[in-house]
Write a protein that holds these residues in place. Sequence first.
Motif, PDB file in Angstrom:
ATOM      1  N   LEU A 218       1.029  -1.147  -0.093  1.00  0.00           N
ATOM      2  CA  LEU A 218       0.252   0.152  -0.133  1.00  0.00           C
ATOM      3  C   LEU A 218       0.885   1.182   0.034  1.00  0.00           C
ATOM      4  O   LEU A 218       2.122   0.961   0.435  1.00  0.00           O
ATOM      5  CB  LEU A 218      -0.923   0.039   1.191  1.00  0.00           C
ATOM      6  N   PRO A 219       0.122   2.449  -0.395  1.00  0.00           N
ATOM      7  CA  PRO A 219       1.173   3.503  -0.285  1.00  0.00           C
ATOM      8  C   PRO A 219       1.904   4.011   0.857  1.00  0.00           C
ATOM      9  O   PRO A 219       3.107   4.279   0.982  1.00  0.00           O
ATOM     10  CB  PRO A 219       0.236   4.896  -0.620  1.00  0.00           C
ATOM     11  N   THR A 220       1.016   3.702   1.976  1.00  0.00           N
ATOM     12  CA  THR A 220       1.730   3.630   3.375  1.00  0.00           C
ATOM     13  C   THR A 220       2.704   2.735   3.784  1.00  0.00           C
ATOM     14  O   THR A 220       3.268   2.683   4.808  1.00  0.00           O
ATOM     15  CB  THR A 220       0.374   3.362   4.219  1.00  0.00           C
ATOM     16  N   MET A 221       3.086   1.835   2.569  1.00  0.00           N
ATOM     17  CA  MET A 221       3.984   0.742   2.954  1.00  0.00           C
ATOM     18  C   MET A 221       3.441   0.150   4.160  1.00  0.00           C
ATOM     19  O   MET A 221       2.209   0.023   4.253  1.00  0.00           O
ATOM     20  CB  MET A 221       5.587   1.073   3.497  1.00  0.00           C
ATOM     21  N   GLY A 222       4.130  -0.523   5.124  1.00  0.00           N
ATOM     22  CA  GLY A 222       3.699  -1.391   6.276  1.00  0.00           C
ATOM     23  C   GLY A 222       2.985  -2.665   5.901  1.00  0.00           C
ATOM     24  O   GLY A 222       3.329  -2.976   4.566  1.00  0.00           O
ATOM     25  N   PRO A 223       2.384  -3.461   6.661  1.00  0.00           N
ATOM     26  CA  PRO A 223       2.298  -5.019   6.058  1.00  0.00           C
ATOM     27  C   PRO A 223       1.327  -4.958   4.841  1.00  0.00           C
ATOM     28  O   PRO A 223       0.459  -4.138   4.636  1.00  0.00           O
ATOM     29  CB  PRO A 223       1.576  -5.551   7.268  1.00  0.00           C
ATOM     30  N   PRO A 224       1.813  -5.793   3.967  1.00  0.00           N
ATOM     31  CA  PRO A 224       0.877  -5.863   2.578  1.00  0.00           C
ATOM     32  C   PRO A 224      -0.553  -6.286   2.822  1.00  0.00           C
ATOM     33  O   PRO A 224      -0.740  -7.420   3.732  1.00  0.00           O
ATOM     34  CB  PRO A 224       1.755  -6.446   1.734  1.00  0.00           C
ATOM     35  N   GLU A 225      -1.322  -5.898   1.897  1.00  0.00           N
ATOM     36  CA  GLU A 225      -2.599  -6.683   1.737  1.00  0.00           C
ATOM     37  C   GLU A 225      -2.412  -7.829   1.070  1.00  0.00           C
ATOM     38  O   GLU A 225      -1.390  -8.008   0.331  1.00  0.00           O
ATOM     39  CB  GLU A 225      -3.533  -5.709   0.698  1.00  0.00           C
ATOM     40  N   THR A 226      -3.188  -8.864   1.829  1.00  0.00           N
ATOM     41  CA  THR A 226      -2.763 -10.368   1.343  1.00  0.00           C
ATOM     42  C   THR A 226      -3.925 -11.097   0.827  1.00  0.00           C
ATOM     43  O   THR A 226      -4.834 -11.179   1.591  1.00  0.00           O
ATOM     44  CB  THR A 226      -1.996 -10.921   2.541  1.00  0.00           C
ATOM     45  N   THR A 227      -3.792 -11.695  -0.251  1.00  0.00           N
ATOM     46  CA  THR A 227      -4.823 -12.596  -0.842  1.00  0.00           C
ATOM     47  C   THR A 227      -4.157 -13.913  -1.195  1.00  0.00           C
ATOM     48  O   THR A 227      -3.189 -13.910  -1.747  1.00  0.00           O
ATOM     49  CB  THR A 227      -5.655 -11.861  -1.888  1.00  0.00           C
ATOM     50  N   ILE A 228      -4.913 -15.118  -0.957  1.00  0.00           N
ATOM     51  CA  ILE A 228      -4.224 -16.216  -1.046  1.00  0.00           C
ATOM     52  C   ILE A 228      -5.330 -17.034  -1.761  1.00  0.00           C
ATOM     53  O   ILE A 228      -6.165 -17.144  -1.351  1.00  0.00           O
ATOM     54  CB  ILE A 228      -3.765 -16.858   0.316  1.00  0.00           C
ATOM     55  N   TRP A 229      -4.695 -17.657  -2.867  1.00  0.00           N
ATOM     56  CA  TRP A 229      -5.672 -19.020  -3.527  1.00  0.00           C
ATOM     57  C   TRP A 229      -5.109 -20.156  -3.397  1.00  0.00           C
ATOM     58  O   TRP A 229      -3.870 -20.310  -3.504  1.00  0.00           O
ATOM     59  CB  TRP A 229      -5.759 -18.475  -4.970  1.00  0.00           C
ATOM     60  N   GLU A 230      -5.847 -21.062  -2.860  1.00  0.00           N
ATOM     61  CA  GLU A 230      -5.247 -22.572  -2.595  1.00  0.00           C
ATOM     62  C   GLU A 230      -5.705 -23.247  -3.795  1.00  0.00           C
ATOM     63  O   GLU A 230      -7.055 -23.156  -4.247  1.00  0.00           O
ATOM     64  CB  GLU A 230      -5.596 -22.990  -1.203  1.00  0.00           C
ATOM     65  N   TYR A 231      -5.031 -24.280  -4.337  1.00  0.00           N
ATOM     66  CA  TYR A 231      -5.651 -25.047  -5.441  1.00  0.00           C
ATOM     67  C   TYR A 231      -5.429 -26.640  -4.948  1.00  0.00           C
ATOM     68  O   TYR A 231      -4.666 -27.320  -5.362  1.00  0.00           O
ATOM     69  CB  TYR A 231      -4.672 -24.906  -6.626  1.00  0.00           C
ATOM     70  N   PRO A 232      -6.465 -26.959  -4.159  1.00  0.00           N
ATOM     71  CA  PRO A 232      -6.423 -28.420  -3.504  1.00  0.00           C
ATOM     72  C   PRO A 232      -6.928 -29.461  -4.376  1.00  0.00           C
ATOM     73  O   PRO A 232      -6.546 -30.787  -4.089  1.00  0.00           O
ATOM     74  CB  PRO A 232      -7.178 -28.400  -2.162  1.00  0.00           C
ATOM     75  N   MET A 233      -7.412 -29.131  -5.528  1.00  0.00           N
ATOM     76  CA  MET A 233      -8.238 -29.944  -6.554  1.00  0.00           C
ATOM     77  C   MET A 233      -6.882 -30.695  -7.125  1.00  0.00           C
ATOM     78  O   MET A 233      -5.691 -30.033  -7.289  1.00  0.00           O
ATOM     79  CB  MET A 233      -9.007 -29.188  -7.388  1.00  0.00           C
ATOM     80  N   PRO A 234      -6.984 -31.795  -7.913  1.00  0.00           N
ATOM     81  CA  PRO A 234      -5.935 -32.396  -8.938  1.00  0.00           C
ATOM     82  C   PRO A 234      -5.443 -31.391  -9.783  1.00  0.00           C
ATOM     83  O   PRO A 234      -6.376 -30.605 -10.198  1.00  0.00           O
ATOM     84  CB  PRO A 234      -6.723 -33.684  -9.363  1.00  0.00           C
ATOM     85  N   ASP A 235      -4.007 -31.521  -9.946  1.00  0.00           N
ATOM     86  CA  ASP A 235      -3.547 -30.607 -10.672  1.00  0.00           C
ATOM     87  C   ASP A 235      -3.970 -30.826 -12.062  1.00  0.00           C
ATOM     88  O   ASP A 235      -4.178 -31.982 -12.623  1.00  0.00           O
ATOM     89  CB  ASP A 235      -1.904 -31.051 -10.852  1.00  0.00           C
ATOM     90  N   ASN A 236      -4.115 -29.679 -12.928  1.00  0.00           N
ATOM     91  CA  ASN A 236      -4.845 -30.034 -14.221  1.00  0.00           C
ATOM     92  C   ASN A 236      -3.811 -29.600 -15.411  1.00  0.00           C
ATOM     93  O   ASN A 236      -4.144 -29.277 -16.568  1.00  0.00           O
ATOM     94  CB  ASN A 236      -5.991 -29.097 -14.501  1.00  0.00           C
ATOM     95  N   SER A 237      -2.558 -29.316 -15.135  1.00  0.00           N
ATOM     96  CA  SER A 237      -1.667 -28.636 -15.668  1.00  0.00           C
ATOM     97  C   SER A 237      -1.311 -29.671 -17.110  1.00  0.00           C
ATOM     98  O   SER A 237      -0.923 -29.081 -18.201  1.00  0.00           O
ATOM     99  CB  SER A 237      -0.139 -28.435 -15.321  1.00  0.00           C
ATOM    100  N   TRP A 238      -1.209 -30.929 -16.942  1.00  0.00           N
ATOM    101  CA  TRP A 238      -1.124 -31.893 -18.049  1.00  0.00           C
ATOM    102  C   TRP A 238      -2.362 -31.557 -19.213  1.00  0.00           C
ATOM    103  O   TRP A 238      -1.941 -31.621 -20.319  1.00  0.00           O
ATOM    104  CB  TRP A 238      -0.881 -33.236 -17.662  1.00  0.00           C
ATOM    105  N   ALA A 239      -3.355 -31.496 -18.548  1.00  0.00           N
ATOM    106  CA  ALA A 239      -4.645 -31.408 -19.596  1.00  0.00           C
ATOM    107  C   ALA A 239      -4.490 -30.061 -20.134  1.00  0.00           C
ATOM    108  O   ALA A 239      -4.708 -30.060 -21.391  1.00  0.00           O
ATOM    109  CB  ALA A 239      -5.903 -31.763 -18.742  1.00  0.00           C
ATOM    110  N   ALA A 240      -4.269 -28.755 -19.475  1.00  0.00           N
ATOM    111  CA  ALA A 240      -4.275 -27.704 -20.111  1.00  0.00           C
ATOM    112  C   ALA A 240      -3.164 -27.534 -21.193  1.00  0.00           C
ATOM    113  O   ALA A 240      -3.301 -27.145 -22.045  1.00  0.00           O
ATOM    114  CB  ALA A 240      -3.851 -26.829 -18.804  1.00  0.00           C
ATOM    115  N   GLU A 241      -1.848 -28.203 -20.907  1.00  0.00           N
ATOM    116  CA  GLU A 241      -0.909 -28.153 -21.755  1.00  0.00           C
ATOM    117  C   GLU A 241      -1.174 -28.897 -23.054  1.00  0.00           C
ATOM    118  O   GLU A 241      -0.821 -28.284 -24.352  1.00  0.00           O
ATOM    119  CB  GLU A 241       0.330 -28.642 -21.052  1.00  0.00           C
ATOM    120  N   MET A 242      -1.810 -29.979 -23.055  1.00  0.00           N
ATOM    121  CA  MET A 242      -2.226 -30.893 -24.254  1.00  0.00           C
ATOM    122  C   MET A 242      -3.274 -29.978 -25.024  1.00  0.00           C
ATOM    123  O   MET A 242      -3.193 -30.064 -26.116  1.00  0.00           O
ATOM    124  CB  MET A 242      -2.621 -32.257 -23.640  1.00  0.00           C
ATOM    125  N   ALA A 243      -4.076 -29.470 -24.239  1.00  0.00           N
ATOM    126  CA  ALA A 243      -5.362 -28.994 -24.858  1.00  0.00           C
ATOM    127  C   ALA A 243      -4.741 -27.563 -25.849  1.00  0.00           C
ATOM    128  O   ALA A 243      -4.874 -27.472 -27.108  1.00  0.00           O
ATOM    129  CB  ALA A 243      -6.211 -28.216 -24.079  1.00  0.00           C
TER     130      ALA A 243
END
Lengths: 329, 329, 329, 329
Positions: free
Chosen positions: B265-290
Amino acid sequence: MNLALIGCGEVGRKRAQHLAGARLVHCIDLDRQRAEQLAALGSGCASGSDWSEPLGRADVDAVIVATPQDSHVQITRAAVAAAKHVLVEKPAARAAAELHGLAELAARHDVRVRVGFNLRYHRAFQQARRLVDSGALGELLFLRARYGHGGRPGYAREWRAQPQRSGGGELIDQGVHLIDLARWFLGEFVEVAGFTHTYFWDMPVEDNGFMLLKTAARQVAFMHASCTEWKNTFCWELYGRDGKLQVDGLGGSYGVERLTWYRMLPTMGPPETTIWEYPMPDNSWAAEMAEFIEDIREHREPAVGLRDAIAALDLVGRIYSACGHDHRP
Amino acid sequence: MNLALIGCGEVGRKRAQHLAGARLVHCIDLDRQRAEQLAALGSGCASGSDWSEPLGRADVDAVIVATPQDSHVQITRAAVAAAKHVLVEKPAARAAAELHGLAELAARHDVRVRVGFNLRYHRAFQQARRLVDSGALGELLFLRARYGHGGRPGYAREWRAQPQRSGGGELIDQGVHLIDLARWFLGEFVEVAGFTHTYFWDMPVEDNGFMLLKTAARQVAFMHASCTEWKNTFCWELYGRDGKLQVDGLGGSYGVERLTWYRMLPTMGPPETTIWEYPMPDNSWAAEMAEFIEDIREHREPAVGLRDAIAALDLVGRIYSACGHDHRP
Amino acid sequence: MNLALIGCGEVGRKRAQHLAGARLVHCIDLDRQRAEQLAALGSGCASGSDWSEPLGRADVDAVIVATPQDSHVQITRAAVAAAKHVLVEKPAARAAAELHGLAELAARHDVRVRVGFNLRYHRAFQQARRLVDSGALGELLFLRARYGHGGRPGYAREWRAQPQRSGGGELIDQGVHLIDLARWFLGEFVEVAGFTHTYFWDMPVEDNGFMLLKTAARQVAFMHASCTEWKNTFCWELYGRDGKLQVDGLGGSYGVERLTWYRMLPTMGPPETTIWEYPMPDNSWAAEMAEFIEDIREHREPAVGLRDAIAALDLVGRIYSACGHDHRP
Amino acid sequence: MNLALIGCGEVGRKRAQHLAGARLVHCIDLDRQRAEQLAALGSGCASGSDWSEPLGRADVDAVIVATPQDSHVQITRAAVAAAKHVLVEKPAARAAAELHGLAELAARHDVRVRVGFNLRYHRAFQQARRLVDSGALGELLFLRARYGHGGRPGYAREWRAQPQRSGGGELIDQGVHLIDLARWFLGEFVEVAGFTHTYFWDMPVEDNGFMLLKTAARQVAFMHASCTEWKNTFCWELYGRDGKLQVDGLGGSYGVERLTWYRMLPTMGPPETTIWEYPMPDNSWAAEMAEFIEDIREHREPAVGLRDAIAALDLVGRIYSACGHDHRP
């Protein structure tokens, strides 16, 4: 044991809170009022702005030098010459060359000079030391470390950003802690590669220092100190043949301090894992001071002294040279 | 879209599970039985041990090359010459020189050659890409990465430990993924420093690769790949003026995949934090093949191709040279 | 030691993988093919769909009953009458009343009957047991627990959703594990309050069970079992005067198994914290089987037996009655 | 807007730090010196030990009542009668009966009375509120909550341990926050079960409160408040048909505040997960005060008022009665 404190800023005030039984009898700061306020918290503690005063007092046994590093050497040298023991904050000087002859002077006056590489005294690192000494990791291979904070508005105008005062930027500020910890576990580094750069802050010193150091046995210290570390971070990982130790956090804004021991089994596979958390207030300042007082009483060479400061500053200087930064005063 | 799979080991079987709608019509492996078992899971899929067979079939549109890297180039070249599109696993060769002329050959035969730098297709990295492209981090400064596993009993005797087969050790195995990701976000690296060493495993290739790469604009990629990483680790941190992105884990034994966005943030200090978790099975192989299938259908140059493989292998080679390792076939 | 397995579903197959040195000589399942496939993995193992067969074999020493609970009692009773030792999966019956007289029958035939409350054998719980036995927590005060999963498409049509088969829903399925663990540490509960309800799944049994149990000394077990636990969860917290133990995860989709010991200091303040992580594959099935075999060899009353099943089912029944659910067969 | 602060303890001082633009003109505390010190931090702020003084000032618009609860009602009533708006700390009284007639009195004098159930104003809860209102969770099913700390030496002698002063122990101290949050999301509870007990502290009030509350639609609030919570804990979990929200931590010793949204997909399986972390300093006090000032300016009934206090205290009282505790003043 009577102590004088020279430099009543943030670190100096920390020292004053952890006297380990010693008595603070004199507070000095260029800002007279700051010295007075700190002295007032005790009883019978004098204050002033002239650092030579406590050096002239016969009843002062030791001096804590907690000023910015451009005055470290001058004050330490004078204190030693006045036969006072000294605890000087890291890095003890702006460059290794400034410390030339100081160890010999201290030997001649038979005084102890300790350098405040305080991270060694965090519980996690004390426990890590014991584990390594007990052989838990087996032969040590390499270590990785990341240390940093995100600065604050106006950071570029603080004294740390003025090479004449500080001797450099992030590398000599936080990086030197990483170098000291690396030496403490892996020994002397004979090869130095690295890169320092100013990415973000509008100042003439670096805000990031990347280091790749090697011992004669090819053990690597792969380390990064940063003041563009947007989320305060401390993470230190030591690898041995038989396992790994990891220190996360230092308390406060760096997160709860924690030591993790990963013990590899003969079958390999996921390591046995034990974690110690240290949520209680950090006691490193008290532990360090207690050792200093014992150094004095026992006539013992401090575990962390001028040799460590010189070695660390030498490595810092070699990285600066390789990068084209010249902060030599 | 009919595919042939050459190489039915762990990665090949992964490819076979993520055909993205294409049909697997031929499985090849030196181990005939392994090819048969994989072919049997589908229907109407031939199998054998001679990789030239599918290249001779008119009904095969594209070939997946999932063999160890000493045969990547030979098979890819032959497939291209037979006017088959190719998806070849990273790193596509044992050294950059092996790929000489291959891009031109592919152009002449009007076929697409994609290189399987699969990590780009993990959800966290796809999201990171979108965020960076949207300007979320502002100007990019540097990145850090750590990737590794702890090996397994007998690791030193596997094909990855034989330079003639693999072209090198951990650096070319997992390190090349880090190099590819670094190029994807920071561009071309003009300066290379690093160190590779064999600390633990009794083999002629390195088990650790430390890298310090710089772009012309002095952006650093500070990265470490290790197969003495006792606790499986993947951690990738990209810094910009306005924030930081961090990818932890890749699923499975590397831990749940997660993307964290720290927004200063402009004030510096601790950053705003957003986290996305992806516990589902990895789909990278399918995405790459597609995407590969779409590359073919759309007559489109693959987003990840021979140029990326050459650039990555070139950097790998330069680090090996600097360290005295010579894995050139 | 020769074992027969009756019930070759998910749990039965788990049992077959952890024989602790015993020999599987007969597999039974209503689905003949499933029994054959499992028997084929061993050598010299018969298979069939009639569970009385192995009971008629003189060379069968013990029987594992891993069927849905509506047949637990019938098969166990017959096995005991045939002088076979029995390891029956929890909860051993659909209601406490079904187990009437079974313990006496087993005593008359001098056979051991163990009930598969398997969570006790997870490393974290074994370590928790040792710590509590050593006095680490001091006097025990109360415990909290949460256990659950989010179901799957079609969950409402599975056998667990049919009270005639299962004896109830989530409370008797996962809740009974929590009740057993609570008894193991706090002893017998004399007061029972709770609530079961079907919130989400379209089935005649509850998908959530809330429990507030009290011992005579007023120690509380405050527990919740749920199959609308959208993120698989296992968390168990035991409080003593001197500290707290917490078990998180069970491995697999429940997360890495971990035991945390919080040790209160006389000064109060943040507790000393030690954490053990168990990322290696769960060995509870092997440990439990090994104890069962030893129970038989040593003529020893199993540590977890019919008395534990009756006590747990009694508590389950009292909660059901209080809520107006009547799953009695 | 001129405010008077009655009660300058820990909470009162917090209020004084977050005036949201209003002016603090009078500080009152039985401890005159404490009131003076606080008043001195502002400018033109009077101080004293007689709470009727500020009520007599025409220039005082509103009063903050931050005393222990035995004086809440008396002071609030007098302030209302003096036509001052009031922000009174939770729980506003020692028992629901004490608040009888107060709402009507406030209506007659046309003043706003807000009750300081401050947790609603934490960022995580404000975000949770928005998500629930937008339908993110679908129909709400139940919630679980755990809140507590480990006390401190001497805790049993503090005012909170004196029923005449406090109206009860942990249930009315921290438990009432959980009750308020549960009402805020699930509405009114018609059935109450629970148990309070003093396990550890040598005092006449409970140190643990277990609650099982039900709405008319059978939605459950399953909650535990404890001051034998050895590791400070705040964890709140709200379940809906379509997902779950979880709030962990409150900042400070309760850990970094975080909101996690688990979103179930039609395929079930692991939920999509988004996490927001709030490492910046808590702004709930400022947000709450700003709303109070706006309540006054806009002539608006406070979102959190006497009706909420009465409902919460009524539930508290019913749990106490059921357990045999009688803290009625």
